[in-house]
Design a protein around this motif. Structure first.
Motif, short mmCIF file in Angstrom:
data_model
loop_
_atom_site.label_atom_id
_atom_site.label_comp_id
_atom_site.label_asym_id
_atom_site.label_seq_id
_atom_site.Cartn_x
_atom_site.Cartn_y
_atom_site.Cartn_z
N ILE A 174 -4.64 6.45 -0.99
CA ILE A 174 -4.01 5.14 -0.82
C ILE A 174 -4.06 4.39 -2.15
CG2 ILE A 174 -4.00 3.01 0.52
CD1 ILE A 174 -5.99 4.41 2.47
N VAL A 227 -8.00 -0.89 6.56
CA VAL A 227 -7.78 -0.21 5.28
C VAL A 227 -9.04 0.55 4.88
CG1 VAL A 227 -7.22 -0.53 2.84
CG2 VAL A 227 -6.13 -1.98 4.56
N LEU A 235 0.84 -1.20 0.00
CA LEU A 235 0.00 0.00 0.00
C LEU A 235 0.87 1.25 0.00
CD1 LEU A 235 -2.41 -1.30 2.76
CD2 LEU A 235 -3.12 -0.76 0.41
N TRP A 271 -8.23 -5.92 6.86
CA TRP A 271 -8.89 -5.26 5.72
C TRP A 271 -9.73 -4.08 6.22
CZ3 TRP A 271 -11.32 -9.63 2.19
CH2 TRP A 271 -10.27 -10.38 1.61
N PRO A 321 -1.87 -0.75 8.65
CA PRO A 321 -3.15 -1.41 8.93
C PRO A 321 -2.94 -2.88 9.30
CG PRO A 321 -2.86 -1.09 6.58
CD PRO A 321 -1.74 -0.36 7.24
N MET A 331 0.22 -4.84 2.81
CA MET A 331 -1.20 -5.19 2.74
C MET A 331 -1.47 -6.22 3.83
SD MET A 331 -4.05 -4.71 1.15
CE MET A 331 -5.65 -5.50 1.30
N LEU A 340 -9.04 5.59 -2.06
CA LEU A 340 -8.31 4.33 -2.22
C LEU A 340 -8.45 3.82 -3.65
CD1 LEU A 340 -7.08 1.59 -1.09
CD2 LEU A 340 -9.40 0.96 -0.49
#
Lengths: 291, 465
Positions: free
Chosen positions: B299, B191, B167, B188, B185, B330, B208
């Motif tokens: 992002i 994020v 990311l 999920w 993060p 990620m 994002l």
């Protein structure tokens, strides 16, 4: 003249044509026959050691494939909107107006319309992509008129590409019709005018019947051209979003070259050929009657 | 004026000549490009040239190698056959060239994504006899060696680097939105929550970006979908796409639906770019050329190679990127071990089966893959080293910000099951993604559509999970 002499003479006469025939067989008939053969195999571009003959499998797959049926439907929509309705009527209208227009107007209109026709397909595609996209010219105009804007290539992709094809192809029909209209003897129109026939009646009863053959030829040619349009749609939408502008040539390209299924793609190409022939037969019959 | 039949007479003696000429022309036409091996002193090298005219990273690097090679091998010549096309069209063009000895180059640049497919087609030459005599091969890391191995256990390509994904985020936008500059993060949801916060606090930017749908092709599958899917397993080891022990593709998994749900959420809640932008074939160029450098995107889930566009001399210089962008791994779906996910791919140099000068071509590979040249290349194209000696070299590790971050991800990375059916499987994934992105399909329907396509693509070699 003896038989031997006449034979040798016709042979000598055929000789100059021979290279052309050989070349045609080699480069035209050869590939076409090979393509027809491939359509019955499972040939792939990659991922396969050997291909084999599969009979009608590819065709069965096509008719069971929703994406294929969608492409057939979109191809018909695209052809009817852009060729039959758009290019054909607009071309005829422009040709008729230009008959009456003054010379400068005629030259100017002719130049503008023909420029669109002369531009390479890909360039035309980029121009219209720029016209229809969200930050494009069309939306700028709509915005100025305080009308709602949208991304046309996304909301109405098939209409956008159809319009693009009308823009590009109208010149062809206009030229065909201009030539045909020039052929109509002035006396006939004048006689009808003297008899008191108004504009619409003259068009319906004199002009249209007299250029009927040109209408047929024009329809046939633009239909065949439109069925095979690829570059324009590819540049503008790539068949998307979600296949909403994926006509048969794009579907064929995707299957053959992106999914590597050359055999299947070629089968689809053959089906496209069939669609084209059906249209041609229809127009030819239309031309033959009442002559 | 009607033409008199006699008018053709004077031309008669010339007829045989004419015929001979036409046939000669036909013969030349059919024989055009008569084999790459026609000249034993010239090797033809095909590679993918950037579609962006200002980016010449590969061209510059190869020109340098050509100079070195021609100097070291007097009398030998290198001829480049660049293919200027987007990824998907590059593969097609290359495969068409590989089919015939008349068009096959001596050396080609192959994406590991398609290499197994091309190996199965018999397009490539096994390199094992060459590798046995090449000392440098021992320096290559094992995972990279796997990437170019066929199902027959032979090696068909020399990897010139690999890549990882993570990311990228704008520190500036994060500050505005009140998010930490050292953002890492864990799940999920972390994020998505960050994206939601940005949407609220900085409404004029795209929160994002995750690539989706067919227009971007493999980027949607690998940079987005697989980065999600491989984070749904419990142990971080099982392959959620392909069951290696059963040799079957996986259908109907919950992980697949969860990954699709993530994509759906991004576009349904408008956390991503406008759907029409997301499905524009040029979106990849916009992300790295426009949105990130101009601070319009908060992002981006994207690859380690992004800085190659921002290096000096690349055409889109942005040296400040390392101060303005942060990097985060990620996370896995719920933070389960190993906590982070990455996917790796890369490209290899391969010799076509129908190459005319394979021996000379391998000599060229050796020149490209000396330690110095390999290192030069990794740095120039923002690649991750696949040679141990380079990876340990401090001058490589410190050459660019970000190299250490992405090299460390190699420990938790996954390689795609790049078997012959993979390209079709990948397209099926993109279709499912496109369906949920436009909102035309529910996650259930899209996943069902994928399962059907998968069965066809994999010849029914499918296992339900």
């Amino acid at each position: 003249m003896t038989r031997a002499r006449s034979l040798s003479r016709s042979l000598t006469r055929a000789l100059p044509v021979a290279p052309a025939v050989v070349l045609l067989l080699l480069f035209l008939a050869g590939p076409i026959a090979y393509c027809a053969y491939i359509a019955f195999t499972d040939l792939q571009l990659t991922g396969q050691a050997e291909d084999s003959f599969v009979g009608f499998d590819n065709f069965r797959t096509a008719f069971g494939d929703e994406a294929f049926l969608n492409a057939v439907w979109l191809t018909l929509v695209f052809t009817v909107i852009s060729a039959l309705l758009g290019q054909n009527t607009l071309g005829l209208g422009l040709a008729m107006l230009m008959q009456r227009a003054s010379k400068p107007v005629r030259t100017l209109t002719g130049a503008v319309v023909i420029t669109a026709w002369v531009l390479p397909e890909v360039v035309a595609g980029f121009l219209l992509y720029a016209f229809f996209r969200r930050e494009g010219t069309l939306n700028a105009i709509l915005d100025w008129l305080r009308l709602p804007t949208q991304n046309w290539l996304f909301t109405l992709p098939i209409l956008a590409v159809s319009f693009a094809n009308v823009w590009r192809g109208t010149a062809f029909s206009m030229l065909v019709y201009s030539a045909a209209l020039n052929e109509i003897p002035k006396e006939i129109t004048e006689a009808a005018e003297v008899d008191g026939a108004g504009g619409w009646r003259r068009m319906w009863h004199i002009t249209l019947p007299m250029i009927r053959r040109s209408i047929g030829t024009n329809l046939m040619l633009i239909t065949l051209q439109t069925l095979s349009v690829f570059g324009l749609i590819w540049v503008m939408t790539r068949g998307g979003p979600g296949g909403k502008s994926q006509t048969l040539p794009l579907f064929m390209y995707e299957e053959a070259f992106q999914k590597s299924m050359i055999g299947y793609g070629t089968a689809v190409a053959l089906l496209l050929l069939v669609v084209g022939s059906l249209f041609s037969v229809f127009y030819l019959r239309l031309l033959r009657t009442e002559v | 004026m009607p033409v008199r039949p006699t008018a053709a007479r004077p031309a008669r003696p010339a007829l045989p000549t004419l015929l001979a000429l036409s046939l000669a022309a036909a013969a030349t036409l059919t024989a055009c490009g008569s084999g790459s091996g026609s000249d034993p002193d010239t090797i033809k090298v095909s590679f993918k040239q950037s579609t962006d005219n200002s980016i010449k990273v590969m061209d510059t690097y190869l020109a340098d190698i050509k100079k070195q090679f021609e100097k070291a091998n007097p009398g030998k010549k290198v001829e480049f056959v660049p293919i200027k096309a987007p990824d998907s069209e590059y593969y097609t063009k290359l495969q068409q060239m590989l089919r015939s000895p008349k068009t096959a180059p001596d050396l080609v640049y192959e994406d590991t994504f398609l290499i197994n497919s091309d190996i199965t087609s018999g397009y490539l030459k096994p390199l094992d006899p060459y590798l046995a005599k090449w000392r440098d091969w021992k320096q290559f890391i094992d995972t990279a060696k796997e990437a170019a191995k066929g199902e027959d256990g032979k090696t068909y390509g020399i990897p010139d680097g690999t890549d990882t994904r993570g990311l990228w985020f704008s520190k500036d936008i994060f500050k505005k939105a009140g998010l930490p500059a050292d953002w890492q993060p864990k799940t999920w949801n972390d994020v998505l929550d960050a994206a939601r916060t940005i949407k609220q606090k900085a409404p004029d930017v795209i929160p994002l970006n995750v690539y989706t749908g067919k227009p971007v092709g493999e980027a949607a599958t690998m940079q987005t979908f697989e980065m999600l899917l491989y984070g749904t397993t419990n142990d971080g080891n099982t392959d959620p796409l392909y069951d290696k022990s059963a040799k079957k593709w996986v259908a109907g998994s919950q992980g697949f639906k969860d990954a699709l749900t993530f994509v759906e959420t991004v576009y349904e809640e408008k956390l991503g770019p406008d759907v029409s932008d997301a499905l524009d074939p040029n979106v990849m160029t916009r992300v790295r050329g426009e949105w990130l450098p101009q601070g319009k995107l908060a992002i981006a889930l994207d690859g380690s190679w992004l800085p190659q566009d921002w290096l000096p001399g690349s055409g889109h210089e942005w040296p400040e990127w390392s101060d303005e962008l942060g990097l985060a791994a990620m996370p896995t779906q719920n933070g389960q071990a190993p906590g982070k996910v990455s996917m790796s791919g890369g490209w290899t140099w391969s010799i076509p089966a129908k190459a005319g000068n394979p021996d000379l071509a391998f000599e060229f590979i050796k020149t490209m893959q000396t330690k110095t040249n390999a290192q030069k290349w990794y740095v120039a194209n923002s690649g991750i080293a696949v040679r141990n000696d380079v990876a340990k070299d401090p001058s490589y590790v410190n050459a660019q910000p970000g190299i250490k971050f992405f090299t460390d991800l190699v420990a938790s990375t996954h390689y795609r099951p790049a078997y012959p059916a993979y390209p079709k499987v990948s397209t099926a994934v993109q279709e499912a993604m496109e369906g949920v992105t436009t909102g035309d399909m529910s996650v259930e329907d899209a996943a069902k559509g994928y399962d059907e396509e998968l069965r066809a693509a994999a010849d029914d070699q499918v296992i339900e999970k």
